[in-house]
Scaffold this motif. Structure first.
Motif, PDB file in Angstrom:
ATOM      1  N   GLY A 230       0.305   2.169 -14.767  1.00 39.43           N
ATOM      2  CA  GLY A 230       1.424   2.778 -14.059  1.00 39.43           C
ATOM      3  C   GLY A 230       1.048   3.832 -13.034  1.00 39.43           C
ATOM      4  N   LEU A 231      -0.272   4.124 -12.857  1.00 36.56           N
ATOM      5  CA  LEU A 231      -0.643   5.089 -11.818  1.00 36.56           C
ATOM      6  C   LEU A 231      -0.384   4.469 -10.443  1.00 36.56           C
ATOM      7  CD1 LEU A 231      -4.047   6.559 -13.112  1.00 36.56           C
ATOM      8  CD2 LEU A 231      -1.884   7.806 -12.839  1.00 36.56           C
ATOM      9  N   LEU A 232      -0.066   5.346  -9.471  1.00 36.43           N
ATOM     10  CA  LEU A 232       0.158   4.881  -8.106  1.00 36.43           C
ATOM     11  C   LEU A 232      -1.207   4.804  -7.413  1.00 36.43           C
ATOM     12  CD1 LEU A 232       2.475   4.107  -6.184  1.00 36.43           C
ATOM     13  CD2 LEU A 232       2.480   6.499  -5.400  1.00 36.43           C
ATOM     14  N   LEU A 233      -1.599   3.607  -6.941  1.00 35.41           N
ATOM     15  CA  LEU A 233      -2.963   3.379  -6.466  1.00 35.41           C
ATOM     16  C   LEU A 233      -3.049   3.177  -4.963  1.00 35.41           C
ATOM     17  CD1 LEU A 233      -4.167   0.769  -9.157  1.00 35.41           C
ATOM     18  CD2 LEU A 233      -4.464   3.264  -9.191  1.00 35.41           C
ATOM     19  N   LEU A 234      -4.024   3.836  -4.344  1.00 44.84           N
ATOM     20  CA  LEU A 234      -4.416   3.521  -2.979  1.00 44.84           C
ATOM     21  C   LEU A 234      -5.332   2.299  -3.058  1.00 44.84           C
ATOM     22  CD1 LEU A 234      -4.840   4.442   0.095  1.00 44.84           C
ATOM     23  CD2 LEU A 234      -6.975   5.445  -0.745  1.00 44.84           C
ATOM     24  N   VAL A 235      -5.011   1.241  -2.315  1.00 46.20           N
ATOM     25  CA  VAL A 235      -5.842   0.035  -2.335  1.00 46.20           C
ATOM     26  C   VAL A 235      -6.913   0.187  -1.263  1.00 46.20           C
ATOM     27  CG1 VAL A 235      -5.880  -2.467  -2.103  1.00 46.20           C
ATOM     28  CG2 VAL A 235      -3.873  -1.331  -3.080  1.00 46.20           C
TER      29      VAL A 235
ATOM     30  N   GLN B  12       0.862  -1.185   0.000  1.00 43.97           N
ATOM     31  CA  GLN B  12       0.000   0.000   0.000  1.00 43.97           C
ATOM     32  C   GLN B  12       0.896   1.231   0.000  1.00 43.97           C
ATOM     33  OE1 GLN B  12      -2.840   1.339  -0.644  1.00 43.97           O
ATOM     34  NE2 GLN B  12      -4.098   0.827   1.128  1.00 43.97           N
ATOM     35  N   PRO B  13       0.833   2.093  -1.012  1.00 46.65           N
ATOM     36  CA  PRO B  13       0.092   1.941  -2.266  1.00 46.65           C
ATOM     37  C   PRO B  13       0.795   0.966  -3.195  1.00 46.65           C
ATOM     38  CG  PRO B  13       1.386   3.965  -2.297  1.00 46.65           C
ATOM     39  CD  PRO B  13       1.588   3.356  -0.941  1.00 46.65           C
ATOM     40  N   VAL B  14       0.178   0.766  -4.380  1.00 50.02           N
ATOM     41  CA  VAL B  14       0.761  -0.138  -5.357  1.00 50.02           C
ATOM     42  C   VAL B  14       0.715   0.535  -6.722  1.00 50.02           C
ATOM     43  CG1 VAL B  14      -1.423  -1.297  -5.879  1.00 50.02           C
ATOM     44  CG2 VAL B  14       0.739  -2.513  -6.241  1.00 50.02           C
ATOM     45  N   THR B  15       1.691   0.224  -7.554  1.00 44.80           N
ATOM     46  CA  THR B  15       1.687   0.754  -8.917  1.00 44.80           C
ATOM     47  C   THR B  15       0.851  -0.154  -9.808  1.00 44.80           C
ATOM     48  OG1 THR B  15       3.868   1.665  -8.576  1.00 44.80           O
ATOM     49  CG2 THR B  15       3.157   1.422 -10.856  1.00 44.80           C
ATOM     50  N   CYS B  16      -0.102   0.423 -10.534  1.00 49.21           N
ATOM     51  CA  CYS B  16      -0.941  -0.369 -11.442  1.00 49.21           C
ATOM     52  C   CYS B  16      -0.048  -1.028 -12.490  1.00 49.21           C
ATOM     53  CB  CYS B  16      -1.975   0.524 -12.125  1.00 49.21           C
ATOM     54  SG  CYS B  16      -2.943  -0.346 -13.376  1.00 49.21           S
TER      55      CYS B  16
ATOM     56  N   GLU C 268      -4.507  14.623  -6.601  1.00 48.17           N
ATOM     57  CA  GLU C 268      -4.664  16.041  -6.309  1.00 48.17           C
ATOM     58  C   GLU C 268      -3.314  16.756  -6.304  1.00 48.17           C
ATOM     59  OE1 GLU C 268      -7.387  16.637  -2.998  1.00 48.17           O
ATOM     60  OE2 GLU C 268      -8.728  15.093  -3.786  1.00 48.17           O
ATOM     61  N   ASP C 269      -2.266  16.000  -6.058  1.00 46.04           N
ATOM     62  CA  ASP C 269      -0.932  16.591  -6.086  1.00 46.04           C
ATOM     63  C   ASP C 269       0.072  15.523  -6.544  1.00 46.04           C
ATOM     64  OD1 ASP C 269       1.474  17.782  -5.760  1.00 46.04           O
ATOM     65  OD2 ASP C 269       1.206  18.304  -3.647  1.00 46.04           O
ATOM     66  N   PRO C 270       0.310  15.457  -7.855  1.00 46.13           N
ATOM     67  CA  PRO C 270       1.136  14.388  -8.422  1.00 46.13           C
ATOM     68  C   PRO C 270       2.575  14.373  -7.879  1.00 46.13           C
ATOM     69  CG  PRO C 270      -0.081  15.536 -10.136  1.00 46.13           C
ATOM     70  CD  PRO C 270      -0.244  16.344  -8.885  1.00 46.13           C
ATOM     71  N   THR C 271       2.968  15.433  -7.184  1.00 54.34           N
ATOM     72  CA  THR C 271       4.342  15.416  -6.646  1.00 54.34           C
ATOM     73  C   THR C 271       4.420  14.572  -5.373  1.00 54.34           C
ATOM     74  OG1 THR C 271       3.950  17.390  -5.318  1.00 54.34           O
ATOM     75  CG2 THR C 271       4.804  17.722  -7.552  1.00 54.34           C
ATOM     76  N   GLU C 272       3.270  14.305  -4.748  1.00 54.79           N
ATOM     77  CA  GLU C 272       3.278  13.441  -3.568  1.00 54.79           C
ATOM     78  C   GLU C 272       3.549  12.010  -4.005  1.00 54.79           C
ATOM     79  OE1 GLU C 272      -0.519  13.761  -1.713  1.00 54.79           O
ATOM     80  OE2 GLU C 272      -0.157  15.802  -0.961  1.00 54.79           O
ATOM     81  N   SER C 273       4.428  11.309  -3.289  1.00 53.55           N
ATOM     82  CA  SER C 273       4.724   9.931  -3.655  1.00 53.55           C
ATOM     83  C   SER C 273       4.957   9.115  -2.391  1.00 53.55           C
ATOM     84  CB  SER C 273       5.947   9.896  -4.575  1.00 53.55           C
ATOM     85  OG  SER C 273       6.128   8.598  -5.061  1.00 53.55           O
ATOM     86  N   PRO C 274       3.847   8.687  -1.744  1.00 50.66           N
ATOM     87  CA  PRO C 274       3.994   7.974  -0.472  1.00 50.66           C
ATOM     88  C   PRO C 274       4.779   6.676  -0.642  1.00 50.66           C
ATOM     89  CG  PRO C 274       1.671   8.426  -0.989  1.00 50.66           C
ATOM     90  CD  PRO C 274       2.467   8.759  -2.202  1.00 50.66           C
ATOM     91  N   GLN C 275       5.538   6.322   0.369  1.00 49.57           N
ATOM     92  CA  GLN C 275       6.339   5.102   0.361  1.00 49.57           C
ATOM     93  C   GLN C 275       5.421   3.876   0.391  1.00 49.57           C
ATOM     94  OE1 GLN C 275       9.665   5.638   0.179  1.00 49.57           O
ATOM     95  NE2 GLN C 275       9.822   3.445  -0.245  1.00 49.57           N
ATOM     96  N   ALA C 276       5.723   2.897  -0.439  1.00 49.30           N
ATOM     97  CA  ALA C 276       4.920   1.668  -0.423  1.00 49.30           C
ATOM     98  C   ALA C 276       5.318   0.815   0.780  1.00 49.30           C
ATOM     99  CB  ALA C 276       5.140   0.883  -1.713  1.00 49.30           C
ATOM    100  N   GLU C 277       4.305   0.342   1.527  1.00 46.22           N
ATOM    101  CA  GLU C 277       4.562  -0.546   2.662  1.00 46.22           C
ATOM    102  C   GLU C 277       3.914  -1.885   2.389  1.00 46.22           C
ATOM    103  OE1 GLU C 277       3.991   0.844   6.776  1.00 46.22           O
ATOM    104  OE2 GLU C 277       3.523   2.760   5.818  1.00 46.22           O
TER     105      GLU C 277
END
Lengths: 321, 346, 199
Positions: free
Chosen positions: C162-167, C154-158, C186-195
């Motif tokens: 290739g979009l970064l997805l919240l599951v 979470q999150p995962v790349t489709c 809403e802000d494409p510069t945000e890139s949360p770490q996948a856990e």
């Protein structure tokens, strides 16, 4: 947000004796308009004004939902009931004006079904008359198994055989013919839905057999209006309206409440829809529950009653009405 | 007197706006100065002239442009209109309902002639004149639900009723407030509402379902829902969220009046006769903040509602990023005076 | 066990024998243990009318002999869920009412087998399910509609667009998938770490 349905003013256009026990009644709107479209399995509540009392009984619509110029119902005479069917048989004639409710469907087809397997007993054939018309109009896959006491009491069997041929199977008790239920239930393709309408004992038997054969509950549909039973008169206090009423031998509790000028919501008047559910404030005596709505637990609790079909015996009963 | 249809867009240059008459008939959804969920369902009966309730199926000045926007959405993404196989009959029921209501309410714009199963439908605003056989899908260019809802404002969910529940088994959804028909189709009432916060614990959905499953023919009901949208965009779908989500970061004190819209959904509920299904039209009305504040009462009240909205609801409705900016902008129209009860402007 | 979250999230139970004429089991990996546990309580001869389809995957091979020893009328071992599905569909297409279905193992297996059963006219409420093993999710990208298999982060790349997805926990039985929504729209510069959280 009170429930209930609109009333329709109708005129009786025909009364047809079908056999020794059953008469068919045709209704059209008094204003000459079309009646509302309905779905197979729907019923209407017919108001019977019998001198000083009004009875309201539900009857399945048996005409084709595709033709709403008239509605037809069939009524089986019950010589020991509360008199509703006798009223229909003896007092209703062509030309008479009556009031019926808009159609309500509590026995709807599950249109997801790959196949519809219908089992009728006696006058329980009526909702299937409408359902088969609806399905046949849309190339639906159905099969009807119909049990009756004698050939002459196989109401509409000839009509159905004429329309649908081999899809109709008739079993006459007096000929020793028996519905091969277990075999029938074992040979249906996956995705079949089962519909049952007839006497309580038959519904119980088919439901039990189907459950034992592994038919999931969601595939088994049944319609059983409990006709209100006559019984000993009893007195009731209606707490909200502050009225004392007496329910006579041939009256239902709901009818007695209505006669006192109070109008609880209702749809089926047969103990299945849940609309008229009424809270019990206090009681001293025994309930005679006849509905299919409340759970066994609720029946035991003494906190609720379905006044359309259930009665009471004892010293006092106070209801939240 | 006919409707004066506007020519406008809900994307790109966003030329949508309301005429002064349309502002006055806007269905403002707050009857008091705060908002919380309730089973606020009431009978859907015709209301006063010059309100959206004047006719049971409302057609307004945005009709033609909304239908053009719907056609664009469906061309891009056909999954916005789906019907599970057992729902075709309900589609015919819906076609009958919408055609008869429109022809009755707006005879200058729509006409329906029926001779048994042979129907003749004229939709003058969209230039449609079709003869078809009721019940025969081969006589229409689309399935019955798709055909008539391409000519009807608002989203439509068609719900099958079984086992005491409602199942979202068909629909057309191109103007939605952020939910996906393609994902939710086939779900029951509780499942498709699962993401809604707070209301489940309040028992709202249990009570609502009990009411909805008992709706009878000829006795429709209605309720309001609301959210907010940046730019007058109808298609705020999750499918395109990666394209429009960024709009939410563009709100500044200078552009609130033109950019920020209150979005009101008028949801109605109708029993369908042949299929015993329920149809749930969701009609969307948009109003710019500049348009809203032309009613002093609406301005005061909306300021108070938005300011005091619980955070969970603000988050669920997607308002978090710009709520404060809008509240501050609206505060200039709120002198603290009491507001009269009821929905209408004073 | 999976924690209960929202109402569209499936709730799995414990397999128990149902009245019926035939019994169809579909399981993967540790799901076999659920069948074996249930078998301790089944009436004599229960498996004589049973068909067991088993995909051992990496972690289930040592259950194969135990499952076979239940002596089902039919036993099938498949390499992957995808390989087993056509056989399942054909079995369902020729089945009769009275068949009961039991699904055990990963959410992906349960979801896809249930999807096949629903297409054959089976209502999900009448299917027995038991979750065992991996919590990995199938995720539908709401944007491109592609399904990403075996999602554990979470999150995962489709894997399609290739979009970064919240599951999300929102689940569709029809798609047999959880919903994935762009996490930084809403802000494409945000890139949360996948856990790694769906394990």
């Amino acid at each position: 947000m009170s429930a209930g349905t609109r009333k329709i003013d109708v005129i009786v256009t025909d009364v047809v004796p079908v056999n020794e026990l059953v008469k068919r009644f045709h209704f059209q709107r008094t204003d000459g308009q079309l009646l509302p479209t309905f779905s197979g399995g729907a019923h209407v509540v017919v108001e019977m004004r019998d001198d000083d009392r009004t009875r309201l009984n539900p009857y399945s619509l048996m005409s084709s939902p595709l033709d709403t110029r008239d509605y037809t119902i069939s009524v089986r005479r019950d010589d020991t009931g509360r008199g509703g069917s006798l009223f229909m048989h003896q007092r209703v004639n062509p030309g008479m004006r009556m009031v019926i409710s808009s159609p309500v469907n509590l026995f709807s087809l599950d249109l997801r079904a790959r196949k519809h397997l219908m089992i009728a007993g006696g006058i329980g054939i009526t909702p299937f008359m409408a359902q088969t018309s609806q399905l046949a109009g849309d190339a639906g896959n159905f099969e009807l198994h119909y049990t009756c006491r004698t050939e002459t009491l196989a109401t509409y069997a000839d009509v159905l055989k004429g329309r649908y041929g081999r899809r109709i199977h008739l079993y006459r008790d007096d000929q020793g013919e028996r519905l091969p239920l277990e075999q029938l239930l074992a040979s249906q393709p996956l995705g079949t839905h089962l519909y049952i309408c007839g006497p309580a004992g038959m519904i119980e038997w088919v439901r039990r057999t189907a459950a034992e054969a592994g038919w999931p509950d969601d595939t088994v549909h049944f319609e059983h209006f409990a006709a209100p039973q006559p019984g000993k008169p009893f007195d009731v206090t209606l707490a909200i309206s502050g009225k004392q009423i007496r329910v006579s031998e041939q009256q239902s509790l709901l009818e007695a409440i209505e006669a006192a000028g109070i109008d609880p919501p209702y749809l089926c008047r047969g103990g299945v829809c849940g609309q008229c559910e009424t809270k019990v404030i206090s009681y001293d005596g025994n309930f005679l529950h006849n509905d299919h709505w409340l759970s066994e637990e609720e029946h035991q609790s003494g906190r609720k009653i379905m006044p359309c079909v259930s009665r009471f015996e004892g010293k006092s009963l106070v209801l939240e009405r | 007197m006919g409707i004066n249809f506007r020519k406008e867009t809900f994307r790109d240059d966003f030329s949508f706006r309301n005429s002064p008459e349309q502002i006055r008939r806007f269905p403002f959804p707050f009857h008091e100065d705060s908002y919380m969920y309730a089973v606020n369902i009431e009978p859907h009966t015709p209301g006063p002239k010059n309100t959206v309730f004047e006719h049971l199926i409302d057609v307004d000045e945005h009709y033609i442009s909304e239908m053009e926007d719907r056609a664009l959405v469906l061309a891009e993404d056909p999954l916005r209109c789906q019907s599970l196989p057992h729902m075709t009959l309900a589609g015919w029921d819906l076609l009958e309902l919408l055609m008869t209501q429109k022809a009755e309410s707006y005879p200058e714009h729509f006409s329906l002639t029926r001779d048994g199963d042979n129907w003749h439908w004229i939709n003058r605003p969209l230039g449609i004149d079709d003869r078809f056989t009721f019940g025969d899908v081969s006589t229409l260019p689309y399935g019955p639900m798709a055909y008539i809802t391409r000519q009807s404002q608002g989203d439509f969910c068609v719900l099958d009723q079984r086992d005491g529940n409602l199942w979202m088994d068909a629909g057309i959804v191109t103007t939605q407030a952020d939910w996906s028909l393609d994902f939710d189709i086939g779900m029951n009432f509780f499942e498709w509402h699962a993401p809604v916060p707070l209301a489940h614990d309040m028992g709202i959905f249990n009570r609502a379902l009990k009411f909805l499953t008992n709706i009878q023919q000829g006795q429709p009901a209605r309720r309001f829902n609301w959210t907010m949208t940046i730019n007058p965009r109808l298609d705020t779908s999750p499918e395109n969220y990666h394209k429009w989500g960024v709009d939410r970061t563009t709100v500044t004190p200078e552009n609130v009046g033109q950019k920020v819209h209150l979005r009101v959904e008028l949801q109605t509920f109708w029993r369908l006769p042949r299929s015993n299904a329920l149809v749930f039209p969701i009609r969307c009305y948009l109003i710019k903040m500049d348009e809203l504040v032309t009613s002093p009462k609406w301005a005061r009240r909306f300021h108070r509602v938005l300011r005091d909205l619980p955070n969970e609801l603000a988050e669920y409705k997607g308002l978090t990023r710009y709520r404060q900016t809008v509240v501050e902008w609206l505060s200039q129209y709120d002198d603290g005076a009491p507001t009269s009860s009821g929905f209408g402007p004073d | 066990m999976t924690a209960k979250t929202i109402l569209s999230r499936p709730v799995y139970g414990t397999l128990s024998p149902q009245p019926g004429r035939n019994h169809l089991f579909v399981a993967d990996a540790e799901g076999a243990a659920a069948i074996l546990d249930m078998a301790k309580a089944t009436p004599e001869g229960f498996f004589a009318d049973a068909h067991i389809m088993f995909v051992p995957d990496d972690t289930g091979t040592n259950y194969v002999e135990a499952v076979k020893s239940l002596q089902p009328a039919r036993f099938y071992q498949g390499p992957t869920i995808a390989a087993a599905l056509p056989r399942l569909r054909q079995t369902l297409a020729t089945a009769h009412m009275g068949l009961r279905i039991y699904l055990a193992g990963s959410e992906g297996l349960i979801g896809q087998a249930m999807q096949a059963a629903m297409e054959a006219g089976f209502d999900p409420s009448s299917i027995q399910t038991e979750h065992r093993g991996s919590l990995a999710r199938r995720v539908q990208c709401v944007h491109c509609k592609g399904i990403t298999e075996n999602v554990t982060t979470q999150p995962v790349t489709c894997s399609h667009c290739g979009l970064l997805l919240l599951v999300r926990d929102h689940y569709s039985r029809r798609l047999a998938a959880f919903q994935g929504v762009c996490i930084n729209a809403e802000d494409p510069t945000e890139s949360p770490q996948a856990e790694e959280i769906f394990r």
